[in-house]
Write a protein that holds these residues in place. Structure first.
Motif, PDB file in Angstrom:
ATOM      1  N   GLU A 190       0.798  -1.227   0.000  1.00  0.00           N
ATOM      2  CA  GLU A 190       0.000   0.000   0.000  1.00  0.00           C
ATOM      3  C   GLU A 190       0.834   1.281   0.000  1.00  0.00           C
ATOM      4  O   GLU A 190       0.487   2.250  -0.647  1.00  0.00           O
ATOM      5  N   ASN A 191       1.921   1.306   0.698  1.00  0.00           N
ATOM      6  CA  ASN A 191       2.747   2.512   0.760  1.00  0.00           C
ATOM      7  C   ASN A 191       4.008   2.385  -0.088  1.00  0.00           C
ATOM      8  O   ASN A 191       4.940   3.186   0.042  1.00  0.00           O
ATOM      9  N   GLY A 192       4.025   1.385  -0.955  1.00  0.00           N
ATOM     10  CA  GLY A 192       5.209   1.150  -1.774  1.00  0.00           C
ATOM     11  C   GLY A 192       5.267   2.049  -2.992  1.00  0.00           C
ATOM     12  O   GLY A 192       4.287   2.696  -3.382  1.00  0.00           O
ATOM     13  N   ASP A 193       6.419   2.066  -3.612  1.00  0.00           N
ATOM     14  CA  ASP A 193       6.643   2.925  -4.778  1.00  0.00           C
ATOM     15  C   ASP A 193       5.854   2.481  -6.005  1.00  0.00           C
ATOM     16  O   ASP A 193       5.661   3.262  -6.935  1.00  0.00           O
ATOM     17  N   TYR A 194       5.410   1.221  -6.013  1.00  0.00           N
ATOM     18  CA  TYR A 194       4.703   0.698  -7.186  1.00  0.00           C
ATOM     19  C   TYR A 194       3.192   0.611  -6.976  1.00  0.00           C
ATOM     20  O   TYR A 194       2.464   0.206  -7.886  1.00  0.00           O
ATOM     21  N   ALA A 195       2.712   0.959  -5.791  1.00  0.00           N
ATOM     22  CA  ALA A 195       1.320   0.679  -5.422  1.00  0.00           C
ATOM     23  C   ALA A 195       0.313   1.282  -6.385  1.00  0.00           C
ATOM     24  O   ALA A 195      -0.612   0.594  -6.853  1.00  0.00           O
ATOM     25  N   ALA A 196       0.437   2.557  -6.699  1.00  0.00           N
ATOM     26  CA  ALA A 196      -0.568   3.230  -7.533  1.00  0.00           C
ATOM     27  C   ALA A 196      -0.636   2.626  -8.930  1.00  0.00           C
ATOM     28  O   ALA A 196      -1.723   2.285  -9.432  1.00  0.00           O
ATOM     29  N   GLY A 197       0.514   2.473  -9.566  1.00  0.00           N
ATOM     30  CA  GLY A 197       0.536   1.920 -10.920  1.00  0.00           C
ATOM     31  C   GLY A 197       0.085   0.476 -10.968  1.00  0.00           C
ATOM     32  O   GLY A 197      -0.627   0.063 -11.887  1.00  0.00           O
ATOM     33  N   LYS A 259       5.971   5.608 -24.177  1.00  0.00           N
ATOM     34  CA  LYS A 259       5.131   6.665 -23.619  1.00  0.00           C
ATOM     35  C   LYS A 259       3.650   6.309 -23.764  1.00  0.00           C
ATOM     36  O   LYS A 259       2.843   6.544 -22.845  1.00  0.00           O
ATOM     37  N   MET A 260       3.285   5.729 -24.901  1.00  0.00           N
ATOM     38  CA  MET A 260       1.896   5.334 -25.133  1.00  0.00           C
ATOM     39  C   MET A 260       1.476   4.252 -24.137  1.00  0.00           C
ATOM     40  O   MET A 260       0.375   4.313 -23.562  1.00  0.00           O
ATOM     41  N   LEU A 261       2.334   3.255 -23.921  1.00  0.00           N
ATOM     42  CA  LEU A 261       2.017   2.201 -22.970  1.00  0.00           C
ATOM     43  C   LEU A 261       1.885   2.749 -21.552  1.00  0.00           C
ATOM     44  O   LEU A 261       0.971   2.379 -20.816  1.00  0.00           O
ATOM     45  N   LYS A 262       2.804   3.606 -21.182  1.00  0.00           N
ATOM     46  CA  LYS A 262       2.753   4.174 -19.835  1.00  0.00           C
ATOM     47  C   LYS A 262       1.465   4.955 -19.619  1.00  0.00           C
ATOM     48  O   LYS A 262       0.855   4.876 -18.535  1.00  0.00           O
ATOM     49  N   LYS A 263       1.041   5.692 -20.616  1.00  0.00           N
ATOM     50  CA  LYS A 263      -0.205   6.447 -20.503  1.00  0.00           C
ATOM     51  C   LYS A 263      -1.389   5.498 -20.324  1.00  0.00           C
ATOM     52  O   LYS A 263      -2.282   5.728 -19.498  1.00  0.00           O
ATOM     53  N   HIS A 264      -1.391   4.420 -21.101  1.00  0.00           N
ATOM     54  CA  HIS A 264      -2.480   3.440 -21.026  1.00  0.00           C
ATOM     55  C   HIS A 264      -2.560   2.822 -19.634  1.00  0.00           C
ATOM     56  O   HIS A 264      -3.661   2.581 -19.111  1.00  0.00           O
ATOM     57  N   TYR A 265      -1.405   2.588 -19.031  1.00  0.00           N
ATOM     58  CA  TYR A 265      -1.365   1.941 -17.718  1.00  0.00           C
ATOM     59  C   TYR A 265      -1.307   2.942 -16.566  1.00  0.00           C
ATOM     60  O   TYR A 265      -1.094   2.567 -15.414  1.00  0.00           O
ATOM     61  N   GLY A 266      -1.509   4.201 -16.872  1.00  0.00           N
ATOM     62  CA  GLY A 266      -1.582   5.228 -15.833  1.00  0.00           C
ATOM     63  C   GLY A 266      -0.272   5.470 -15.119  1.00  0.00           C
ATOM     64  O   GLY A 266      -0.239   5.812 -13.932  1.00  0.00           O
ATOM     65  N   LEU A 267       0.829   5.317 -15.844  1.00  0.00           N
ATOM     66  CA  LEU A 267       2.164   5.499 -15.252  1.00  0.00           C
ATOM     67  C   LEU A 267       2.740   6.847 -15.639  1.00  0.00           C
ATOM     68  O   LEU A 267       2.507   7.344 -16.745  1.00  0.00           O
ATOM     69  N   LYS A 268       3.507   7.410 -14.761  1.00  0.00           N
ATOM     70  CA  LYS A 268       4.131   8.717 -15.034  1.00  0.00           C
ATOM     71  C   LYS A 268       5.395   8.541 -15.853  1.00  0.00           C
ATOM     72  O   LYS A 268       6.063   7.525 -15.778  1.00  0.00           O
TER      73      LYS A 268
END
Length: 268
Positions: A190-197, A259-268
């Motif tokens: 939950e508080n990890g660096d990867y949690a949101a993505g 960049k397209m993949l990152k956008k699709h997966y909600g990554l910065k």
């Protein structure tokens, strides 16, 4: 005489759809399962087979040959899903996925190919994935396992062509199956660096499977391939966008595609 088909992982999902479709079209179909006794209501025979166990694989193939005297078609379908950040996925789970998705089909081939060489004919279709054409975030291990099988099939195809044994890949996109039930999910920290993505990706995966097409579409493509005298190497089955993503990877600059993949997966 009916063509004899072996479909690994034939008790559910895409494998069951393939086995049922070919059975209905007068093929002599054998599916496999680690626990065939749980699926007594299927119209085709299930053999006990664990793709992680070479002895189990050899026993199932020998049983089929004893019953039928030949094996015309192998469809390597058995597989397992896995998700998680690359850093946080336990190595034992990585090994399990590779053992099932990559080494498993190779074990089956080592048992089957001697019989096909002896009869001087055979067809092999390896079920891979559109995910195998790209390193998807939080699905990297799955992508790697299926990508490895895609490439290995190309080598098998060239090596076995003079033996009249034809290889093809079929790469499905997202289909409405129960694959998520057996998928390994690395826990979300939950508080990890990867949690949101990672959370966003898991939600996307569930949505894609729930909205997926009927796996009968994969079976229909396989049936068409089996009717071809000189089949191709790579076949993709899925939505237009899923298949087009492979084309985009070929034509877009690498960073643009990333960049397209990152956008699709909600990554910065």
């Amino acid at each position: 005489m009916k063509n004899v088909v072996l479909v690994t992982g034939g008790s559910s999902g895409i494998g069951k759809a393939i086995a049922q479709y070919l059975h209905d079209r007068n093929y002599k179909v054998y599916g496999t399962s680690r626990s065939p006794e749980k699926y007594a209501d299927l119209p085709f025979t299930l053999l006990q087979l664990d793709v992680q166990d070479q002895i189990s694989v050899n026993k199932a193939v020998e049983e089929l040959i004893q019953r039928e005297g030949k094996l015309d078609i192998l469809i390597n379908n058995a597989g397992v899903g896995i998700t998680g950040p690359m850093e946080e996925t336990p190595i034992d789970e990585v090994k399990h996925a590779m053992d099932t998705n990559f080494y498993g089909p190779l074990r089956v081939l080592q048992a089957v190919l001697p019989h096909m060489r002896k009869q001087k004919s055979g067809r092999v279709i390896n079920i891979t994935s559109i995910a195998g054409y790209m390193g998807l975030p939080y699905r990297g291990i799955y992508s790697a396992s299926k990508g490895a099988l895609e490439i290995a099939t190309e080598a098998y195809r060239m090596e076995c062509a003079h033996l009249n044994i034809h290889f093809s890949n079929v790469a499905p996109g997202d289909f409405a199956t129960n694959i998520s039930a057996g998928r390994f999910h690395a826990p979300v920290k939950e508080n990890g660096d990867y949690a949101a993505g990672y959370k966003h990706t898991l939600n996307l995966i569930d949505e894609h499977v729930e909205d997926g097409s009927d796996p009968i579409e994969v079976a229909q493509v396989i049936h068409k391939i089996l009717q071809q005298s000189n089949p191709g190497i790579h076949y993709k089955v899925g939505s237009f966008l899923q298949k087009f993503s492979i084309t985009l990877k070929k034509i877009l600059p690498e960073k643009s595609y990333e960049k397209m993949l990152k956008k699709h997966y909600g990554l910065k």
